[in-house]
Scaffold this motif. Structure first.
Motif, mmCIF file in Angstrom:
data_model
loop_
_atom_site.group_PDB
_atom_site.id
_atom_site.type_symbol
_atom_site.label_atom_id
_atom_site.label_comp_id
_atom_site.label_asym_id
_atom_site.label_seq_id
_atom_site.Cartn_x
_atom_site.Cartn_y
_atom_site.Cartn_z
ATOM 1 N N LYS A 102 -43.138 -4.684 -18.700
ATOM 2 C CA LYS A 102 -44.347 -4.732 -17.874
ATOM 3 C C LYS A 102 -45.555 -4.231 -18.663
ATOM 4 C CE LYS A 102 -47.479 -2.727 -15.174
ATOM 5 N NZ LYS A 102 -48.194 -1.441 -15.157
ATOM 6 N N GLY B 204 -51.346 -0.048 -8.075
ATOM 7 C CA GLY B 204 -50.501 0.403 -9.181
ATOM 8 C C GLY B 204 -49.076 -0.137 -9.078
ATOM 9 N N ASP C 291 -45.671 -1.624 -11.726
ATOM 10 C CA ASP C 291 -44.535 -0.882 -12.293
ATOM 11 C C ASP C 291 -43.309 -1.083 -11.391
ATOM 12 O OD1 ASP C 291 -46.389 0.227 -14.039
ATOM 13 O OD2 ASP C 291 -46.582 2.111 -12.913
HETATM 14 MG MG MG Z 1 -50.431 1.396 -13.483
#
Ligand code: MG
Ligand code: ASP
Length: 447
Positions: A5, A197, A200
């Motif tokens: 990632k 976010g 992930d």
């Molecule tokens: Mg991040």
């Protein structure tokens, strides 16, 4: 198979994207590349959705043109052959045409989610075409076809596997797949997100779904540090963390990882490597079930904490009191992070204050309530931490900084302190000094 990632500044400029390509090339085997949006893009999309919510469609259009320019500039740097550039640009224009249509719609939550996930759609398209242009075959997979996550806290990774496997080509040698992080679909096939976010988390969900060998998360820092490098000098990266240590640190503020990232791979014991795109030769941090070092390891802090104290003489020698209090939080879907009790009072903390009003209304029945906002939880972790011979030193901080709550003994691996946010940086520095520097651990990466 490996999941790689790349996010934020790792995919922020054409130069960093050249790095990403080199990293991918240097890693053998079948790979799924999960990309987030270019850095700054999702924030920009949030502003667009706010404009739409406020009925300012024109402003949304202007903001959108900035986005267009940014991606066209990237494309022009990455793909220089005129024919190919022309073809890919027309593909990009098609994507923007679709997007323009979202911008004209009335505000709705579904439309907001479609807009928010557009940054990933754009970048994966450009990146996949750039790989082709630089002789790297790949397959672009549309996450909206298989990232089925109905329950964000507990994704059914078998269901994700069932949906993605038909898109994977077993006949090809060591294929490279590109897909979007952040996006998910629910049981009605509605597009939504894994929260900010969340790329992930996309990577570890895919890792668990496909029983990957490992998940690599490439960012712009060289792994988890033993304290927050934004506030404290002389921190150092940790080469190993256990799943539990990393989960605590991520939950309690270490910005490097989305807090839920660990959970999908924990049961399957799939290691996560945190690596720096700009210094790929450095080891980074390996997160796994291995315990390489016992005792004190790292400190992180989470802001935006509200402490609530309920003081009641009815609590004295009564049973069932805590249950009633917890039920209020449970019914209003608010997670409690820290708790301390005395015989007549209970203090607890929350970070999600959306339902604070109704929570307080109901708590008033049980006693006098005090609410203190703007606090931070400082989390100190390490396998068997509370048995470490240096741990007592953390209480020396009481001489320097007012501590509102302490949680010690909840697990062997964690001690949490609650401080006013204005004292956070001093607390982090003081703890660093007493726990790491004086204890002679400074600058020595733990192995
Ligand atoms: Mg991040
Ligand atoms: N692009 C999304 C965000 O900014 C997801 C991610 O970066 O992981 O929140």
């Amino acid at each position: 198979m490996k999941i790689l990632k790349f996010g934020g500044t790792s995919v922020g400029t054409a130069e960093s994207i050249y790095n990403v390509r080199n990293i991918i090339e240097s890693i053998p085997g079948t790979k799924i590349i999960v990309l987030s949006a270019m850095s700054g893009v999702t924030n920009h999309l949030v502003t667009i959705t706010e404009a739409i919510k406020n009925g300012k469609q024109e402003e949304a259009q202007i903001l959108n043109s900035v986005l267009k320019v940014k991606h066209i500039e990237l494309l022009d740097k990455l793909i220089t052959s005129p024919d190919r550039n022309f073809k890919v640009k027309s593909g990009l224009n098609d994507l923007f045409k679709e997007f323009d249509d979202f911008l004209l719609r009335e505000y709705s939550e579904d439309n907001t989610n479609l807009i928010l996930t557009f940054g990933e759609t754009l970048l994966t398209y450009i990146f996949s075409e750039y790989l082709f242009a630089s002789q790297m075959d790949n397959t672009l997979l549309d996450g909206k076809r298989f990232m089925y996550v109905e329950n964000i806290e507990n994704p059914d990774t078998t269901e994700v596997a069932n949906r993605i496997i038909p898109f994977l080509k077993s006949e090809e040698m060591e294929p490279i797949y590109i897909t979007q992080g952040f996006v998910r679909i629910d049981k009605f096939n509605r597009v939504s997100t894994l929260k900010r976010g969340g790329s992930d988390y996309s990577a570890t969900i895919l890792g668990a779904a496909l029983n990957a060998e490992e998940v690599q998360i490439w960012t712009d820092i060289d792994g988890f540090h033993n304290n927050d490098p934004r506030y404290v000098e002389d921190t150092h990266p940790l080469s190993n963390l256990t799943f539990e240590e990393a989960a605590e640190l991520a939950y309690f503020g270490a910005k490097i990882l989305h807090p839920q990232t660990i959970s999908p791979v924990l049961e399957k014991n799939i290691p996560i490597y945190l690596k720096n795109t700009f210094t790929p030769e450095l080891p980074g941090t390996k997160i796994s079930s291995e315990i390489n070092k016992k005792g004190l390891k790292a400190i992180s802090a989470k802001d935006g904490i509200t402490a609530i104290k309920i003081k009641s003489n009815r609590m004295l020698m009564a049973h069932g009191f805590l249950k009633k209090i917890f039920e209020i939080f449970d019914n209003l879907e608010t997670a409690i992070d820290m708790i301390t009790t005395s015989e007549i009072a209970i203090s607890l903390t929350i970070d999600d204050t959306r339902n604070l009003g109704p929570i307080l209304d109901q708590l008033h029945e049980y006693g006098d309530i005090t609410v203190e906002k703007d606090h931070s939880i400082i989390c100190i972790v390490g396998e068997g931490l509370i048995e470490d011979s240096n741990t007592y030193k953390l209480f020396e901080i009481l001489n320097e900084i007012p501590i509102r709550m302490i949680s010690y003994g909840g697990s062997l691996n964690n001690v949490s302190l609650l401080v006013a946010t204005e004292n956070k940086v001093n607390a982090l520095k003081a703890l660093h000094k007493t726990l790491f520097i004086k204890a002679g651990q400074e600058l020595v990466p733990s192995l």
